[in-house]
Design a protein around this motif. Structure first.
Motif, PDB file in Angstrom:
ATOM      1  N   ARG A 147      -7.907  55.449  14.744  1.00  0.00           N
ATOM      2  CA  ARG A 147      -7.949  54.992  16.138  1.00  0.00           C
ATOM      3  C   ARG A 147      -8.627  56.026  17.025  1.00  0.00           C
ATOM      4  N   LEU A 178     -12.367  56.034  16.462  1.00  0.00           N
ATOM      5  CA  LEU A 178     -12.982  54.888  17.130  1.00  0.00           C
ATOM      6  C   LEU A 178     -13.090  55.132  18.630  1.00  0.00           C
ATOM      7  N   LYS A 179     -12.071  55.740  19.191  1.00  0.00           N
ATOM      8  CA  LYS A 179     -12.078  56.016  20.630  1.00  0.00           C
ATOM      9  C   LYS A 179     -13.192  56.987  20.984  1.00  0.00           C
ATOM     10  N   GLU A 211     -15.038  52.954  21.094  1.00  0.00           N
ATOM     11  CA  GLU A 211     -14.315  51.717  20.797  1.00  0.00           C
ATOM     12  C   GLU A 211     -12.816  51.962  20.941  1.00  0.00           C
ATOM     13  N   SER A 212     -12.221  51.410  21.981  1.00  0.00           N
ATOM     14  CA  SER A 212     -10.787  51.579  22.207  1.00  0.00           C
ATOM     15  C   SER A 212     -10.031  50.416  21.576  1.00  0.00           C
ATOM     16  N   VAL A 213      -9.181  50.734  20.599  1.00  0.00           N
ATOM     17  CA  VAL A 213      -8.403  49.711  19.900  1.00  0.00           C
ATOM     18  C   VAL A 213      -6.949  50.155  19.862  1.00  0.00           C
ATOM     19  N   THR A 231     -10.702  39.154  14.653  1.00  0.00           N
ATOM     20  CA  THR A 231     -10.996  40.524  14.263  1.00  0.00           C
ATOM     21  C   THR A 231     -10.039  41.467  14.981  1.00  0.00           C
ATOM     22  N   LYS A 264     -10.862  43.870  16.933  1.00  0.00           N
ATOM     23  CA  LYS A 264     -11.322  43.982  18.323  1.00  0.00           C
ATOM     24  C   LYS A 264     -10.882  42.772  19.139  1.00  0.00           C
ATOM     25  N   ASP A 265     -10.952  41.585  18.536  1.00  0.00           N
ATOM     26  CA  ASP A 265     -10.498  40.375  19.229  1.00  0.00           C
ATOM     27  C   ASP A 265      -9.004  40.468  19.530  1.00  0.00           C
ATOM     28  N   HIS A 321      -7.188  43.159  19.907  1.00  0.00           N
ATOM     29  CA  HIS A 321      -6.982  44.134  20.986  1.00  0.00           C
ATOM     30  C   HIS A 321      -7.211  43.479  22.350  1.00  0.00           C
ATOM     31  N   ARG A 322      -8.302  42.718  22.456  1.00  0.00           N
ATOM     32  CA  ARG A 322      -8.631  42.073  23.727  1.00  0.00           C
ATOM     33  C   ARG A 322      -7.575  41.044  24.111  1.00  0.00           C
TER      34      ARG A 322
END
Length: 405
Positions: free
Chosen positions: A218, A221-222, A226-228, A289, A291-292, A294-295
Motif C-alpha cells: 500500500r 502504491l501511495k 495510487e492511494s488504495v 478491481t 481501485k474500483d 477503493h473508490r
C-alpha cells in the motif's frame, strides 16, 4: 381528497418515525415536492407529493412512529394541473424573486418556494436545538447549509464540531439522572441486533494476520501516486475466500429446510456515523478491481456519514465486514447482520516481534480479526479454514494479485 401514506422506501421497512413536515396546512404543493421527512432504521428520507394541490390536513404529529400504509396528511388535488393549467411561469419566478429580495433585506420569507438545501442530519441538528433551518446563513457558495453553519449559528462565532444530543433532566433528589431519546436509528438498531442474537446461535472465531507485506504494498502504491485503502484489499480477499467457502455467503431458509448459497457477492461495510451504525453495500464486489473497490468504499462511506445513502445502496448484502481497527479496537464479538451467515471484524494493527520465513525475529505489523458465524449453518473448522485462506491472501499479496488474473 388524496391521502398521502407512508410507503415502503427500502429494505422492506415496516414503520417509520415522522421527523418533520416540510409543508403546513394551506400550503400549495406541486408534484414531487418534498412533504415530510421520515426516519427509518437506516436513513432519513423525504416523501414527495404524488400530486399538485393544497394541504388540507396533517394527520400524524411529528415524533410519532407509524406503520407503513398509515395516512400522514391529506391534499386537495388540483386536477387542472394535470392538464397543464398551472400558474404562469412568470408568476412563480416573481415569487422567487420576491423571496430573494426579502432575504437580502433581512426578512426571511415564509413562502414554500424557498427550499433550503441541507442534509437530513443537518436539519436534525437544527430541530434538536429549536433552530429554523431557513434562518441559518450558509457559508457554502452553493447555498447549502452545513452542520458547521448550524453550530456557528447556535454558538455565535464559535464552531462546534461534535453533534449536540438533546438531554432531558429527570428531577429526583435521590437519583439525579439525564435522559436521551431512544428512537429512530438507535431503536431500529436495537431491534435488529436483538432479533439476530435471539435467532442465530453465534460463535466467534479469533485469529491474527501478518499485515507487513500488504502495508508495504500500500505504501509503495501511495508513493507511486495510487492511494488504495486496506479495506479495498480486504474486500477483494474476502470475495475470493467466499467463492472457495460459499457456506459463508449463504442464507438459512428454515421455512423450506434449505441453505441458499448466494452467487452474488454483495459486501456490507459497517460504518459508524453520528446517527448510528449504517451498513452501505458494495454490490458485485467480486467483479470490481481493487481501485474500483477503493473508490466505491470511499463514496459509500461519505454518503453514510452525511446521510445521503439511497435505499438501494443498503440492500441485499450477502456478507458484512467491519473495519474498527482505526478506532483502536483490539477485539470484539460482532453480531451477524441477519439473515446473513457470518460477519468479520478487523481490529487494531500493532507493531510487534514476529518470526519470518527465515526463522528470524523481526518487527512486523499484526492485525487481529474476529469472525462470528451461524453455528446452524457452518462449523468452527470451516470458519478457521476460511480465515486461513483470507489471511494467506493478505499476508502474501502477490497471491492476491495472481487470483485476479
Amino acid at each position: 381528497m388524496l391521502d398521502v401514506k407512508l410507503h415502503d422506501i427500502g429494505e422492506g421497512m415496516t414503520e417509520g418515525e415522522i421527523v418533520q413536515y416540510l409543508v403546513q396546512v394551506g400550503d400549495k404543493v406541486t408534484v414531487d415536492q418534498p412533504l415530510v421527512e421520515v426516519q427509518t432504521d437506516k436513513m432519513t428520507a423525504e416523501l414527495p407529493s404524488p400530486c399538485a394541490g393544497i394541504v388540507k390536513e396533517i394527520i400524524i404529529e411529528t415524533g410519532e412512529t407509524v406503520q407503513v400504509g398509515t395516512s400522514l396528511l391529506c391534499i386537495e388535488e388540483d386536477f387542472s394541473a394535470r392538464i397543464g393549467n398551472e400558474p404562469k411561469p412568470e408568476l412563480s419566478a416573481a415569487k422567487e424573486v420576491a423571496a430573494i429580495v426579502s432575504e437580502k433585506a433581512g426578512k426571511f420569507s415564509s413562502t414554500p418556494f424557498r427550499r433550503v438545501l441541507a442534509a437530513p442530519y443537518t436539519r436534525k441538528i437544527a430541530r434538536e436545538n429549536n433552530i429554523t433551518i431557513e434562518d441559518v446563513p450558509s457559508s457554502d457558495p452553493s447555498g447549502r447549509v452545513t452542520e458547521e453553519d448550524v453550530y456557528r449559528f447556535i454558538e455565535g462565532k464559535k464552531a462546534v464540531k461534535e453533534p449536540i444530543i438533546e438531554v432531558q433532566p429527570v428531577t429526583s433528589n435521590e437519583n439525579p439522572s439525564d435522559e436521551i431519546s431512544f428512537k429512530g436509528i438507535r431503536k431500529q438498531i436495537a431491534r435488529k441486533m436483538t432479533h439476530s442474537l435471539l435467532t442465530i446461535p453465534h460463535v466467534t472465531h479469533f485469529d491474527e494476520v501478518n499485515m507487513t507485506n500488504i502495508i508495504n504494498m500500500r505504501d509503495e502504491l501511495k508513493m507511486a501516486g495510487e492511494s488504495v485503502s486496506l479495506s479495498a484489499f480486504f474486500i477483494k480477499a474476502l470475495t475470493i475466500s467466499l467463492k472457495e467457502f460459499p457456506i459463508f455467503n449463504a442464507e438459512l431458509d428454515e421455512a423450506n429446510d434449505r441453505i441458499v448459497l448466494k452467487r452474488n457477492y454483495h459486501i456490507g461495510i459497517a460504518t459508524n456515523t453520528a446517527n448510528g451504525l449504517l451498513v452501505p453495500v458494495v454490490h458485485d464486489a467480486d467483479k470490481k478491481t481493487i481501485k474500483d473497490l477503493h473508490r466505491v468504499i470511499k463514496e459509500l462511506t461519505e454518503k453514510a456519514i452525511t446521510g445521503k445513502l439511497k435505499p438501494s445502496e443498503m440492500q441485499n448484502s450477502t456478507f458484512t465486514m467491519s473495519n474498527v481497527g482505526p478506532l483502536g479496537s483490539t477485539g470484539a464479538t460482532p453480531i451477524i447482520n441477519h439473515p446473513e451467515t457470518a460477519i468479520i471484524a478487523f481490529h487494531k494493527t500493532k507493531k510487534q516481534p514476529i518470526v519470518n520465513e527465515h526463522d528470524e525475529i523481526v518487527i512486523g505489523h499484526v492485525m487481529t480479526l474476529s469472525m462470528s458465524f451461524d453455528h446452524r449453518v457452518a462449523d468452527g473448522a470451516t470458519a478457521v479454514a476460511f480465515t486461513n485462506r483470507f489471511s494467506s491472501l493478505i499476508e502474501q499479496p502477490h497471491n492476491l494479485l495472481l487470483e485476479m488474473i
